[in-house]
Write a protein that holds these residues in place. Structure first.
Motif, PDB file in Angstrom:
ATOM      1  N   LEU A   1       0.890  -0.825   0.191  1.00  0.00           N
ATOM      2  CA  LEU A   1       0.099  -0.299  -0.185  1.00  0.00           C
ATOM      3  C   LEU A   1       0.906   0.959  -0.238  1.00  0.00           C
ATOM      4  CD1 LEU A   1      -2.567  -1.050   2.786  1.00  0.00           C
ATOM      5  CD2 LEU A   1      -3.296  -1.225   0.314  1.00  0.00           C
ATOM      6  N   THR A   2       0.477   2.288  -0.572  1.00  0.00           N
ATOM      7  CA  THR A   2       1.265   3.483  -0.452  1.00  0.00           C
ATOM      8  C   THR A   2       0.930   4.137   0.904  1.00  0.00           C
ATOM      9  OG1 THR A   2      -0.850   5.088  -1.637  1.00  0.00           O
ATOM     10  CG2 THR A   2       0.709   4.244  -3.036  1.00  0.00           C
ATOM     11  N   PRO A   3       1.494   4.909   0.984  1.00  0.00           N
ATOM     12  CA  PRO A   3       1.308   5.330   3.277  1.00  0.00           C
ATOM     13  C   PRO A   3       0.129   6.548   3.015  1.00  0.00           C
ATOM     14  CG  PRO A   3       3.518   6.536   2.327  1.00  0.00           C
ATOM     15  CD  PRO A   3       2.870   5.286   0.832  1.00  0.00           C
ATOM     16  N   THR A   4      -1.232   6.441   1.756  1.00  0.00           N
ATOM     17  CA  THR A   4      -1.767   7.816   1.761  1.00  0.00           C
ATOM     18  C   THR A   4      -3.049   6.645   1.800  1.00  0.00           C
ATOM     19  OG1 THR A   4      -1.374   8.030  -0.438  1.00  0.00           O
ATOM     20  CG2 THR A   4      -0.473   9.957   1.864  1.00  0.00           C
ATOM     21  N   ALA A   5      -3.023   5.739   1.033  1.00  0.00           N
ATOM     22  CA  ALA A   5      -4.263   4.487   1.022  1.00  0.00           C
ATOM     23  C   ALA A   5      -5.494   4.671   1.880  1.00  0.00           C
ATOM     24  CB  ALA A   5      -3.760   2.702   0.913  1.00  0.00           C
ATOM     25  N   PRO A   6      -5.083   4.623   3.404  1.00  0.00           N
ATOM     26  CA  PRO A   6      -6.507   4.930   4.279  1.00  0.00           C
ATOM     27  C   PRO A   6      -6.937   6.359   4.063  1.00  0.00           C
ATOM     28  CG  PRO A   6      -4.218   4.394   5.024  1.00  0.00           C
ATOM     29  CD  PRO A   6      -3.862   4.510   4.238  1.00  0.00           C
ATOM     30  N   LEU A   7      -6.231   6.962   3.278  1.00  0.00           N
ATOM     31  CA  LEU A   7      -7.109   7.982   2.815  1.00  0.00           C
ATOM     32  C   LEU A   7      -8.405   8.448   1.744  1.00  0.00           C
ATOM     33  CD1 LEU A   7      -4.648  11.207   3.713  1.00  0.00           C
ATOM     34  CD2 LEU A   7      -6.085  10.983   5.092  1.00  0.00           C
ATOM     35  N   ARG A   8      -8.050   6.883   0.897  1.00  0.00           N
ATOM     36  CA  ARG A   8      -9.335   7.565  -0.317  1.00  0.00           C
ATOM     37  C   ARG A   8     -10.096   5.292   0.470  1.00  0.00           C
ATOM     38  NH1 ARG A   8      -5.191   5.313  -3.484  1.00  0.00           N
ATOM     39  NH2 ARG A   8      -4.732   3.031  -3.187  1.00  0.00           N
ATOM     40  N   TRP A   9      -9.615   5.053   1.655  1.00  0.00           N
ATOM     41  CA  TRP A   9     -10.259   4.278   2.539  1.00  0.00           C
ATOM     42  C   TRP A   9     -11.797   4.928   2.961  1.00  0.00           C
ATOM     43  CZ3 TRP A   9      -6.606   1.133   5.416  1.00  0.00           C
ATOM     44  CH2 TRP A   9      -5.668   0.154   4.615  1.00  0.00           C
ATOM     45  N   LEU A  10     -10.754   5.540   3.309  1.00  0.00           N
ATOM     46  CA  LEU A  10     -12.394   6.917   4.535  1.00  0.00           C
ATOM     47  C   LEU A  10     -12.508   8.115   3.448  1.00  0.00           C
ATOM     48  CD1 LEU A  10     -12.295   8.152   7.088  1.00  0.00           C
ATOM     49  CD2 LEU A  10     -11.162   9.717   6.933  1.00  0.00           C
ATOM     50  N   LYS A  11     -12.605   8.192   1.853  1.00  0.00           N
ATOM     51  CA  LYS A  11     -13.741   8.601   1.114  1.00  0.00           C
ATOM     52  C   LYS A  11     -14.521   7.640   0.352  1.00  0.00           C
ATOM     53  CE  LYS A  11     -13.329  11.414  -3.313  1.00  0.00           C
ATOM     54  NZ  LYS A  11     -12.117  11.532  -4.239  1.00  0.00           N
ATOM     55  N   GLN A  12     -13.942   6.419   0.722  1.00  0.00           N
ATOM     56  CA  GLN A  12     -14.893   5.284  -0.053  1.00  0.00           C
ATOM     57  C   GLN A  12     -16.066   5.131   1.045  1.00  0.00           C
ATOM     58  OE1 GLN A  12     -12.171   3.009  -0.684  1.00  0.00           O
ATOM     59  NE2 GLN A  12     -11.433   2.942  -3.526  1.00  0.00           N
ATOM     60  N   GLY A  13     -15.241   5.344   2.156  1.00  0.00           N
ATOM     61  CA  GLY A  13     -16.659   4.815   3.791  1.00  0.00           C
ATOM     62  C   GLY A  13     -17.014   6.240   3.024  1.00  0.00           C
ATOM     63  N   TRP A  14     -17.083   7.124   3.029  1.00  0.00           N
ATOM     64  CA  TRP A  14     -17.752   8.169   3.528  1.00  0.00           C
ATOM     65  C   TRP A  14     -19.496   7.914   1.779  1.00  0.00           C
ATOM     66  CZ3 TRP A  14     -20.605  11.904   5.762  1.00  0.00           C
ATOM     67  CH2 TRP A  14     -21.803  12.247   5.225  1.00  0.00           C
ATOM     68  N   GLN A  15     -18.683   8.087   1.221  1.00  0.00           N
ATOM     69  CA  GLN A  15     -19.255   7.308  -0.131  1.00  0.00           C
ATOM     70  C   GLN A  15     -20.609   6.157   0.116  1.00  0.00           C
ATOM     71  OE1 GLN A  15     -19.868   9.456  -2.345  1.00  0.00           O
ATOM     72  NE2 GLN A  15     -18.176  10.284  -2.611  1.00  0.00           N
ATOM     73  N   ASP A  16     -20.124   5.528   0.740  1.00  0.00           N
ATOM     74  CA  ASP A  16     -20.886   4.052   1.808  1.00  0.00           C
ATOM     75  C   ASP A  16     -22.093   4.477   2.270  1.00  0.00           C
ATOM     76  OD1 ASP A  16     -19.086   2.380  -0.359  1.00  0.00           O
ATOM     77  OD2 ASP A  16     -18.699   1.553   1.262  1.00  0.00           O
ATOM     78  N   PHE A  17     -21.305   5.265   3.496  1.00  0.00           N
ATOM     79  CA  PHE A  17     -22.008   5.988   4.402  1.00  0.00           C
ATOM     80  C   PHE A  17     -23.210   7.019   3.127  1.00  0.00           C
ATOM     81  CE2 PHE A  17     -23.794   9.530   7.022  1.00  0.00           C
ATOM     82  CZ  PHE A  17     -24.056   9.277   8.520  1.00  0.00           C
ATOM     83  N   LYS A  18     -23.347   7.342   2.084  1.00  0.00           N
ATOM     84  CA  LYS A  18     -24.473   8.579   1.700  1.00  0.00           C
ATOM     85  C   LYS A  18     -25.068   7.577   1.192  1.00  0.00           C
ATOM     86  CE  LYS A  18     -21.484  11.399  -0.423  1.00  0.00           C
ATOM     87  NZ  LYS A  18     -20.961  12.365  -1.034  1.00  0.00           N
ATOM     88  N   GLN A  19     -24.465   6.113   0.706  1.00  0.00           N
ATOM     89  CA  GLN A  19     -25.062   5.310   0.194  1.00  0.00           C
ATOM     90  C   GLN A  19     -27.193   4.696   1.011  1.00  0.00           C
ATOM     91  OE1 GLN A  19     -23.964   3.445  -3.773  1.00  0.00           O
ATOM     92  NE2 GLN A  19     -22.050   4.113  -3.182  1.00  0.00           N
ATOM     93  N   ALA A  20     -26.396   4.867   2.359  1.00  0.00           N
ATOM     94  CA  ALA A  20     -26.907   3.477   3.032  1.00  0.00           C
ATOM     95  C   ALA A  20     -26.669   4.922   4.631  1.00  0.00           C
ATOM     96  CB  ALA A  20     -26.720   2.425   3.116  1.00  0.00           C
ATOM     97  N   PRO A  21     -27.613   5.911   4.317  1.00  0.00           N
ATOM     98  CA  PRO A  21     -27.581   7.042   5.607  1.00  0.00           C
ATOM     99  C   PRO A  21     -28.699   6.654   6.760  1.00  0.00           C
ATOM    100  CG  PRO A  21     -28.731   8.010   3.460  1.00  0.00           C
ATOM    101  CD  PRO A  21     -28.673   6.610   3.440  1.00  0.00           C
ATOM    102  N   LEU A  22     -29.972   5.719   6.496  1.00  0.00           N
ATOM    103  CA  LEU A  22     -30.904   5.335   7.471  1.00  0.00           C
ATOM    104  C   LEU A  22     -30.441   4.181   8.370  1.00  0.00           C
ATOM    105  CD1 LEU A  22     -33.236   6.168   8.854  1.00  0.00           C
ATOM    106  CD2 LEU A  22     -34.656   4.902   7.367  1.00  0.00           C
ATOM    107  N   LEU A  23     -29.712   3.499   7.865  1.00  0.00           N
ATOM    108  CA  LEU A  23     -29.120   2.514   8.214  1.00  0.00           C
ATOM    109  C   LEU A  23     -28.066   2.580   9.262  1.00  0.00           C
ATOM    110  CD1 LEU A  23     -29.014  -1.249   8.632  1.00  0.00           C
ATOM    111  CD2 LEU A  23     -28.273  -1.050   6.131  1.00  0.00           C
ATOM    112  N   SER A  24     -26.956   3.016   8.099  1.00  0.00           N
ATOM    113  CA  SER A  24     -25.466   3.861   8.623  1.00  0.00           C
ATOM    114  C   SER A  24     -25.333   4.489  10.056  1.00  0.00           C
ATOM    115  CB  SER A  24     -25.110   4.165   7.887  1.00  0.00           C
ATOM    116  OG  SER A  24     -24.392   3.977   6.665  1.00  0.00           O
TER     117      SER A  24
END
Length: 273
Positions: free
Chosen positions: A32-55
């Motif tokens: 992994l690149t050292p900044t890979a977790p920033l990409r995961w965090l962005k993707q996690g936020w996208q998942d949150f927005k797709q399922a806001p109520l359940l989240s």
């Protein structure tokens, strides 16, 4: 018939049998690149927005659990108990996040996330989850005993002064850090792998530890991000957990999918993306 023909007829070559392919004891991982977790965090936020109520339902459960822990510790008047109980909450967090992994998994398949599907996936992997939970319980009990020993040698008054509190926090933090490091390395990728693949708990844990050791810079950043999300929760009287913890759970799934190469283990047809 020539001698050569006789020889050829009398010799029976053993049939070639293909030996079963042995799975590796540890799943390989990507670098992994050292900044890979920033990409995961962005993707996690996208998942949150797709399922806001359940989240937010999951986040609210974390928030309510935190309020219960804080209230009970206040009533018994034990600062040590507060630290121990919150550590238990942190230790159990990865197991509690299984439902969040399932939400991201359903989004990968283009499905609308449902609680029932989360429960169904959880039941399929219940055996390995219980093995992992038992291992966490053992670690937590050892940590709780270590915390009690610290409290014996450094007894806290009901209203400690700054010097006593600082000494207790420094020593307690060092002890807690060692246990937290073990749990972090063992659980960061193991439970998502158990959810996604037909893999035993020991292999999943060793694969997680291997990935952490081979990606120290990225995993250090990810640990700091998790710590930051917990601090946000504390500073907002746990209200921040409604958002931060689901996002961290989704991001953990994204991190697992990017890091662990689990092709040797069968993927659940219902979770295959």
């Amino acid at each position: 018939m020539s001698p050569t023909e006789k020889t050829d007829n009398n010799i029976h070559e053993p049939e070639a049998t293909e030996s079963p392919r042995l799975r590796p004891f540890v799943a390989p991982c990507r670098q992994l690149t050292p900044t890979a977790p920033l990409r995961w965090l962005k993707q996690g936020w996208q998942d949150f927005k797709q399922a806001p109520l359940l989240s937010m339902v999951y986040g609210s459960l974390f928030m309510l659990a935190s309020w219960v822990i804080a209230l009970w510790s206040w009533q018994v008047g034990s600062f040590t108990m507060l630290i121990v109980l919150f550590s238990a909450f942190v230790f159990l967090g990865p197991a509690l996040a299984m439902g969040l992994y399932s939400v991201s998994c359903q989004l990968d398949r283009g499905m609308k996330p449902r609680i029932g599907f989360c429960l169904k996936q959880g039941r399929k992997r219940l055996g390995n989850q219980l093995v992992f939970a038992f291992a966490l319980l053992v670690i937590f009990l050892v940590w709780a005993r270590a915390a009690a020993i610290v409290n014996i040698f450094l007894p806290m008054a009901r209203s400690p002064d700054f010097s006593e509190l600082l000494t207790f926090l420094i020593i307690g933090s060092v002890v807690g850090f060692l246990f937290t490091l073990i749990v972090y390395a063992a659980s960061v990728f193991s439970l998502p792998m158990i959810m996604d693949r037909d893999v035993d708990a020991i292999t999943a844990v060793l694969s997680s530890i291997n990935a952490v050791l081979k990606n120290k810079a990225a995993m250090l950043l990810w640990a700091l991000i998790i710590l930051g999300s917990v601090l946000v929760g504390f500073l907002t009287l746990f209200l921040g957990f409604i958002v931060t913890l689901p996002v961290i759970g989704y991001a953990s799934w994204r991190g697992y999918r990017e890091t662990i190469i689990g092709d040797e283990w069968q993927q659940d047809p219902e979770t295959a993306a």
